[in-house]
Scaffold this motif. Structure first.
Motif, PDB file in Angstrom:
ATOM      1  N   VAL A   1     -13.861  -6.091   0.098  1.00 31.64           N
ATOM      2  CA  VAL A   1     -13.971  -5.750   1.517  1.00 31.64           C
ATOM      3  C   VAL A   1     -13.210  -4.446   1.734  1.00 31.64           C
ATOM      4  CG1 VAL A   1     -13.551  -6.481   3.895  1.00 31.64           C
ATOM      5  CG2 VAL A   1     -14.040  -8.195   2.116  1.00 31.64           C
ATOM      6  N   PRO A   2     -13.882  -3.362   2.096  1.00 36.50           N
ATOM      7  CA  PRO A   2     -13.169  -2.104   2.338  1.00 36.50           C
ATOM      8  C   PRO A   2     -12.141  -2.274   3.440  1.00 36.50           C
ATOM      9  CG  PRO A   2     -15.550  -1.758   2.285  1.00 36.50           C
ATOM     10  CD  PRO A   2     -15.335  -3.232   2.327  1.00 36.50           C
ATOM     11  N   ALA A   3     -10.949  -1.728   3.209  1.00 34.69           N
ATOM     12  CA  ALA A   3      -9.869  -1.897   4.182  1.00 34.69           C
ATOM     13  C   ALA A   3      -9.078  -0.608   4.296  1.00 34.69           C
ATOM     14  CB  ALA A   3      -8.948  -3.048   3.764  1.00 34.69           C
ATOM     15  N   THR A   4      -8.502  -0.419   5.471  1.00 29.56           N
ATOM     16  CA  THR A   4      -7.634   0.730   5.740  1.00 29.56           C
ATOM     17  C   THR A   4      -6.239   0.202   6.049  1.00 29.56           C
ATOM     18  OG1 THR A   4      -9.474   1.994   6.635  1.00 29.56           O
ATOM     19  CG2 THR A   4      -7.255   2.761   7.177  1.00 29.56           C
ATOM     20  N   PRO A   5      -5.220   0.663   5.358  1.00 33.05           N
ATOM     21  CA  PRO A   5      -3.871   0.129   5.624  1.00 33.05           C
ATOM     22  C   PRO A   5      -3.352   0.555   6.993  1.00 33.05           C
ATOM     23  CG  PRO A   5      -3.774   1.969   4.066  1.00 33.05           C
ATOM     24  CD  PRO A   5      -5.217   1.666   4.281  1.00 33.05           C
ATOM     25  N   HIS A   6      -2.776  -0.391   7.698  1.00 28.92           N
ATOM     26  CA  HIS A   6      -2.140  -0.112   8.998  1.00 28.92           C
ATOM     27  C   HIS A   6      -0.643  -0.335   8.897  1.00 28.92           C
ATOM     28  CE1 HIS A   6      -6.078   0.180  10.911  1.00 28.92           C
ATOM     29  NE2 HIS A   6      -6.411  -0.964  10.329  1.00 28.92           N
ATOM     30  N   GLY A   7      -0.123  -0.038   7.747  1.00 30.96           N
ATOM     31  CA  GLY A   7       1.287  -0.263   7.476  1.00 30.96           C
ATOM     32  C   GLY A   7       1.428  -0.567   6.001  1.00 30.96           C
ATOM     33  N   ASP A   8       2.452  -1.287   5.638  1.00 31.03           N
ATOM     34  CA  ASP A   8       2.641  -1.686   4.254  1.00 31.03           C
ATOM     35  C   ASP A   8       1.944  -3.018   4.019  1.00 31.03           C
ATOM     36  OD1 ASP A   8       4.004   0.562   3.536  1.00 31.03           O
ATOM     37  OD2 ASP A   8       5.999  -0.305   3.862  1.00 31.03           O
ATOM     38  N   GLU A   9       0.653  -2.956   3.679  1.00 33.61           N
ATOM     39  CA  GLU A   9      -0.120  -4.165   3.427  1.00 33.61           C
ATOM     40  C   GLU A   9       0.187  -4.666   2.011  1.00 33.61           C
ATOM     41  OE1 GLU A   9      -1.742  -5.314   5.847  1.00 33.61           O
ATOM     42  OE2 GLU A   9      -1.940  -3.586   7.179  1.00 33.61           O
ATOM     43  N   PRO A  10       0.248  -5.975   1.812  1.00 30.72           N
ATOM     44  CA  PRO A  10       0.575  -6.504   0.480  1.00 30.72           C
ATOM     45  C   PRO A  10      -0.566  -6.279  -0.509  1.00 30.72           C
ATOM     46  CG  PRO A  10       0.014  -8.287   1.993  1.00 30.72           C
ATOM     47  CD  PRO A  10       0.077  -7.041   2.817  1.00 30.72           C
ATOM     48  N   LEU A  11      -0.193  -6.020  -1.755  1.00 29.85           N
ATOM     49  CA  LEU A  11      -1.158  -5.828  -2.825  1.00 29.85           C
ATOM     50  C   LEU A  11      -0.844  -6.775  -3.971  1.00 29.85           C
ATOM     51  CD1 LEU A  11      -1.378  -1.923  -3.032  1.00 29.85           C
ATOM     52  CD2 LEU A  11      -2.987  -3.476  -1.918  1.00 29.85           C
TER      53      LEU A  11
ATOM     54  N   THR B   1       0.819  -1.215   0.000  1.00 29.14           N
ATOM     55  CA  THR B   1       0.000   0.000   0.000  1.00 29.14           C
ATOM     56  C   THR B   1       0.854   1.268   0.000  1.00 29.14           C
ATOM     57  OG1 THR B   1      -0.161  -0.238   2.401  1.00 29.14           O
ATOM     58  CG2 THR B   1      -2.003  -1.060   1.093  1.00 29.14           C
ATOM     59  N   GLY B   2       2.135   1.128   0.257  1.00 31.76           N
ATOM     60  CA  GLY B   2       3.016   2.294   0.135  1.00 31.76           C
ATOM     61  C   GLY B   2       3.058   2.816  -1.282  1.00 31.76           C
ATOM     62  N   PHE B   3       2.855   1.923  -2.257  1.00 29.67           N
ATOM     63  CA  PHE B   3       2.796   2.336  -3.657  1.00 29.67           C
ATOM     64  C   PHE B   3       1.610   3.284  -3.882  1.00 29.67           C
ATOM     65  CE2 PHE B   3       1.483   1.019  -8.118  1.00 29.67           C
ATOM     66  CZ  PHE B   3       2.370   1.875  -8.740  1.00 29.67           C
ATOM     67  N   LEU B   4       0.474   2.992  -3.237  1.00 30.70           N
ATOM     68  CA  LEU B   4      -0.694   3.874  -3.342  1.00 30.70           C
ATOM     69  C   LEU B   4      -0.380   5.249  -2.777  1.00 30.70           C
ATOM     70  CD1 LEU B   4      -3.564   1.445  -2.218  1.00 30.70           C
ATOM     71  CD2 LEU B   4      -2.822   1.980  -4.541  1.00 30.70           C
ATOM     72  N   GLN B   5       0.363   5.248  -1.675  1.00 28.25           N
ATOM     73  CA  GLN B   5       0.709   6.525  -1.054  1.00 28.25           C
ATOM     74  C   GLN B   5       1.565   7.377  -1.994  1.00 28.25           C
ATOM     75  OE1 GLN B   5      -0.720   6.945   1.918  1.00 28.25           O
ATOM     76  NE2 GLN B   5      -0.077   9.082   2.005  1.00 28.25           N
ATOM     77  N   ARG B   6       2.467   6.742  -2.707  1.00 21.26           N
ATOM     78  CA  ARG B   6       3.309   7.492  -3.645  1.00 21.26           C
ATOM     79  C   ARG B   6       2.483   8.000  -4.833  1.00 21.26           C
ATOM     80  NH1 ARG B   6       6.651   3.118  -2.257  1.00 21.26           N
ATOM     81  NH2 ARG B   6       6.202   1.984  -4.196  1.00 21.26           N
ATOM     82  N   LEU B   7       1.522   7.217  -5.284  1.00 20.43           N
ATOM     83  CA  LEU B   7       0.704   7.613  -6.428  1.00 20.43           C
ATOM     84  C   LEU B   7      -0.234   8.770  -6.099  1.00 20.43           C
ATOM     85  CD1 LEU B   7      -0.278   4.185  -8.031  1.00 20.43           C
ATOM     86  CD2 LEU B   7       1.264   5.909  -8.963  1.00 20.43           C
ATOM     87  N   ARG B   8      -0.593   8.931  -4.843  1.00 16.90           N
ATOM     88  CA  ARG B   8      -1.515  10.013  -4.469  1.00 16.90           C
ATOM     89  C   ARG B   8      -0.933  11.391  -4.761  1.00 16.90           C
ATOM     90  NH1 ARG B   8      -2.628   6.445   0.078  1.00 16.90           N
ATOM     91  NH2 ARG B   8      -4.753   5.595  -0.158  1.00 16.90           N
ATOM     92  N   ALA B   9       0.369  11.478  -4.881  1.00 20.92           N
ATOM     93  CA  ALA B   9       1.004  12.773  -5.161  1.00 20.92           C
ATOM     94  C   ALA B   9       1.058  13.085  -6.653  1.00 20.92           C
ATOM     95  CB  ALA B   9       2.425  12.791  -4.586  1.00 20.92           C
ATOM     96  N   VAL B  10       0.575  12.157  -7.498  1.00 22.00           N
ATOM     97  CA  VAL B  10       0.627  12.345  -8.950  1.00 22.00           C
ATOM     98  C   VAL B  10      -0.657  13.020  -9.428  1.00 22.00           C
ATOM     99  CG1 VAL B  10       0.853  11.178 -11.174  1.00 22.00           C
ATOM    100  CG2 VAL B  10       2.098  10.317  -9.181  1.00 22.00           C
ATOM    101  N   ASP B  11      -0.515  14.021 -10.278  1.00 21.36           N
ATOM    102  CA  ASP B  11      -1.679  14.703 -10.844  1.00 21.36           C
ATOM    103  C   ASP B  11      -2.311  13.862 -11.952  1.00 21.36           C
ATOM    104  OD1 ASP B  11      -1.369  16.899  -9.181  1.00 21.36           O
ATOM    105  OD2 ASP B  11      -0.048  17.944 -10.595  1.00 21.36           O
ATOM    106  N   GLN B  12      -3.519  14.253 -12.347  1.00 17.94           N
ATOM    107  CA  GLN B  12      -4.251  13.652 -13.461  1.00 17.94           C
ATOM    108  C   GLN B  12      -4.655  12.206 -13.195  1.00 17.94           C
ATOM    109  OE1 GLN B  12      -5.296  15.544 -15.961  1.00 17.94           O
ATOM    110  NE2 GLN B  12      -4.237  17.269 -15.007  1.00 17.94           N
ATOM    111  N   ILE B  13      -4.803  11.850 -11.914  1.00 14.03           N
ATOM    112  CA  ILE B  13      -5.337  10.532 -11.558  1.00 14.03           C
ATOM    113  C   ILE B  13      -6.726  10.748 -10.985  1.00 14.03           C
ATOM    114  CG2 ILE B  13      -5.136   8.552 -10.011  1.00 14.03           C
ATOM    115  CD1 ILE B  13      -2.150   8.686 -10.285  1.00 14.03           C
TER     116      ILE B  13
END
Length: 360
Positions: free
Chosen positions: A178-188, A71-83
């Motif tokens: 199943v909606p989930a909230t990451p509590h660290g680096d969860e595997p994707l 889920t750290g990958f998602l965190q990095r992508l959140r800073a990208v525009d046009q998503i």
């Protein structure tokens, strides 16, 4: 300005036959445009929606279980525009209808996303609840979306029907999330990126790839819908060009006929213009009066044409082109008519008062 509009309207009413002809002409042109180009535009919108339904804006990252994608990958992508939307899916866990022995299993995934509604779930989901698509509910034997889901890891979840997944998630049917909230680096296992527009898929793809940060890049694949995006752009460009050329042609013909009518009106009212000039009316006022009269007649005719074409399309069951198309046609018709009426208006303003008042 109000006095000018009022006087222009009075002048139009005093020439009922010519004004009616102008309104009928404009209405006929608007109806013709709507029933031809309007239908083309509506069909274009349907085609584009069909293409979009298979995910023209999707960038999908698939990774092996031990690839290190988290889920750290998602965190990095959140800073990208046009998503426009971003979601991460966990590795699959099998789930079965807890009330049906030997029931068929369906893949159950946890979803990590800031916008759950795009995946067919409520913004505030119920805890310990899985949201299943209609296909998944049929596979589980839960046609009414009520029951319990037993997972192979020993957990038990309630089941609720999903409103409908995003088009990019349809390839994962039968879909149980199943909606989930990451509590660290969860595997994707899968990350779905929806670009803001089809044109942004190509420039976003290398950015997404560069942010993966995996020890072995071969353990992940990045697939895009660039071919579909190119097809969408091609279809949109070709159909739009056809519509524009037809609209310009019809509006141009209407403008010429409006100009002819206005020229005839100017010749019929030459004494009136002579009196106005003798009483001190400026040439600018005469031009403004004529153009305002033309604008009023065009707007009345365009409104009548839009309503008439809307009724025809509704009766025949054809798709409506939309308010934006009708407004654009009205603006185009008004602009062309005003340009075409400028010469007759200038002619009216140049009538010599002495000459016109001398003519019996």
């Amino acid at each position: 300005m109000t006095a000018l509009v009022r006087e222009a309207w009075a002048a139009a009413r005093s020439q009922g036959v010519a004004s009616s002809l102008t309104c009928l002409l404009v209405a006929a042109v608007v109806v013709a445009i709507t029933l031809t180009s309007g239908r083309t535009v509506a069909a274009q919108q349907e085609v584009l929606r069909s293409i979009d339904s298979v995910g023209t804006r999707a960038i999908v990252v698939r990774a092996d279980t031990d690839s290190g994608l988290t889920t750290g990958f998602l965190q990095r992508l959140r800073a990208v525009d046009q998503i426009a939307w971003l979601g991460g899916l966990s590795p699959i866990v099998d789930g079965r209808n807890a009330g049906v022995p030997d029931a068929a299993g369906v893949p159950v995934r946890q979803l990590y996303s800031d916008d759950l509604r795009a995946a067919g779930m409520p913004a505030q989901p119920v805890s310990h609840t899985a949201y299943a698509s209609a296909t998944a509910l049929d596979a589980l034997g839960m046609p009414y979306g009520v029951g319990e889901l037993s997972l192979t890891n020993g957990d038990t979840l309630g089941v609720a029907p999903a409103a409908g997944p995003a088009p990019a998630l349809l390839e994962f049917e039968p879909l149980v999330l199943v909606p989930a909230t990451p509590h660290g680096d969860e595997p994707l296992a899968v990350v779905v990126v929806i670009a803001a527009s089809p044109d942004m898929v190509a420039p976003l793809t290398p950015v997404v790839t560069s942010l993966l940060a995996l020890d072995d890049p071969r353990m992940a694949t990045v697939s895009t819908s660039s071919d579909l995006a190119e097809l969408r752009s091609l279809v949109e460009a070709q159909m739009s060009a056809l519509s524009r050329s037809l609209i310009v042609g019809l509006v141009g013909v209407a403008a010429v006929l409006v100009a002819a009518l206005q020229t005839a009106l100017v010749l019929m009212r030459r004494k009136d213009f002579g009196r106005r000039r003798a009483l001190g009316a400026s040439r600018r006022f005469i031009v403004a009066l004529q153009l305002t009269q033309t604008a009023l007649l065009v707007l009345v005719g365009a409104a009548a044409g839009v309503m008439a074409s809307g009724v025809v399309l509704a009766v025949t069951g054809a798709p409506q082109p939309g308010v934006r198309f009708s407004l654009a046609v009205t603006i185009w018709t008004l602009t062309f008519a005003l340009i075409a009426s400028l010469a007759p208006a200038i002619l009216a303003s140049r009538r010599d008062p002495a000459t016109e008042l001398r003519v019996p």
